[in-house]
Design a protein around this motif. Structure first.
Motif, short mmCIF file in Angstrom:
data_model
loop_
_atom_site.label_atom_id
_atom_site.label_comp_id
_atom_site.label_asym_id
_atom_site.label_seq_id
_atom_site.Cartn_x
_atom_site.Cartn_y
_atom_site.Cartn_z
N LYS A 153 0.83 -1.21 0.00
CA LYS A 153 0.00 0.00 0.00
C LYS A 153 0.86 1.26 0.00
CE LYS A 153 -4.01 2.01 2.35
NZ LYS A 153 -5.01 1.84 3.44
N SER B 298 -7.24 -6.48 4.06
CA SER B 298 -6.61 -5.24 3.61
C SER B 298 -6.15 -4.46 4.83
CB SER B 298 -7.63 -4.42 2.81
OG SER B 298 -7.02 -3.32 2.18
N ASN C 101 -3.93 -3.59 -6.14
CA ASN C 101 -4.90 -3.50 -5.05
C ASN C 101 -4.29 -4.22 -3.85
OD1 ASN C 101 -7.06 -3.52 -3.33
ND2 ASN C 101 -8.38 -4.80 -4.60
N SER D 64 -11.91 -10.64 2.58
CA SER D 64 -11.04 -9.60 2.01
C SER D 64 -10.15 -9.08 3.13
CB SER D 64 -11.91 -8.46 1.45
OG SER D 64 -11.11 -7.40 0.98
N ARG E 124 -8.02 -11.34 -1.50
CA ARG E 124 -9.45 -11.64 -1.53
C ARG E 124 -9.69 -13.07 -2.01
NH1 ARG E 124 -11.26 -7.96 -6.00
NH2 ARG E 124 -9.14 -8.42 -6.68
N SER F 216 -10.38 -4.73 6.34
CA SER F 216 -10.70 -6.13 6.06
C SER F 216 -12.16 -6.42 6.41
CB SER F 216 -9.80 -7.05 6.89
OG SER F 216 -8.44 -6.79 6.63
N THR G 253 -4.79 -5.90 -1.37
CA THR G 253 -5.85 -6.68 -0.70
C THR G 253 -5.78 -8.13 -1.16
OG1 THR G 253 -7.28 -4.72 -0.79
CG2 THR G 253 -8.33 -6.82 -0.26
#
Length: 228
Positions: free
Chosen positions: A15, A105, A81, A103, A85, A110, A83
């Motif tokens: 991120k 994150s 992204n 998910s 998932r 999350s 994340t």
């Protein structure tokens, strides 16, 4: 035990460094984080399988989504992204039949989810609306159940008014406005770091959404995914 800290640490760094150079330079870290996430999905498959055997055949690797973003039609041009998932259902990660969505994150983004997230399938929306008209009491019974209400409320893209052809005075009129029908339960980073408790909590919430998912899947029984 599953190293959920390794998962979150990698995603936090991605991120902060959302560029192709950093992504390429940290390939090994990504692989290790993905391996831990797949272990997490495998554990969830086994635990969910105790109350939903239809998902036991799945391979975790087949249920996950890519980190690479499609930026063609997005104002956000960041390439990834950050994340991890996965969607666990009887037909894998396809959006229909609906199943159990996870998910992960960083920064408390999350969540666990269920139901129909996709609102672009007009046939699916119509099937659910028609089923709601035929079985309103069952739907209301499911969403007003005490345990269900402890965790969820029904979310989704909505129209302003009940669509033409449906009774605006129906007991489920508010839900006839929906184009998608889904559930979400957000999770703090600190909860994810305690892997054992996180998995226990996730399984408990996934079990609570079974009646909702079953209802939607009955409505969507004849749905056919569009051919690409």
């Amino acid at each position: 035990m599953i190293n959920t800290k390794l998962i979150l640490d990698y995603l936090k760094e991605l991120k902060r460094n959302n560029n192709k150079e950093w992504y390429a330079a940290h390939k090994e870290e990504r692989k290790r984080a993905e391996e831990e996430f797949e272990k997490l999905i495998q554990e969830l498959i086994m635990r969910i399988g105790k109350f939903d055997k239809s998902i036991l055949h799945n391979n975790p690797k087949d249920l996950t989504f890519k980190l690479v973003r499609d930026t063609r039609f997005s104002h956000d041009k960041s390439p990834y992204n950050p994340t991890f998932r996965a969607h666990i259902s009887s037909k894998g990660k396809l959006p229909i039949p609906v199943g159990y969505f996870i998910s992960i994150s960083p920064d408390h983004m999350s969540f666990l989810g269920g139901g129909l997230f996709a609102d672009m399938f007009s046939d699916a929306t119509e099937m659910i609306r028609n089923y709601l008209v035929l079985h309103p009491k069952k739907f209301l019974q499911i969403i007003n159940d005490k345990e269900f209400m402890n965790y969820f409320s029904v979310l989704g893209t909505k129209l302003k008014n009940v669509p033409k052809g449906y009774d605006p005075d129906s007991d489920v009129a508010e839900f006839l406005k929906y184009k998608s029908f889904y559930l979400e339960s957000y999770i703090q980073d600190s909860e994810i770091l305690n892997a054992e408790c996180f998995i226990d909590d996730a399984v408990k919430k996934f079990e609570a959404m079974v009646p909702f998912n079953t209802y939607l899947n009955k409505a969507l029984k004849e749905f056919q995914m569009p051919l690409r």
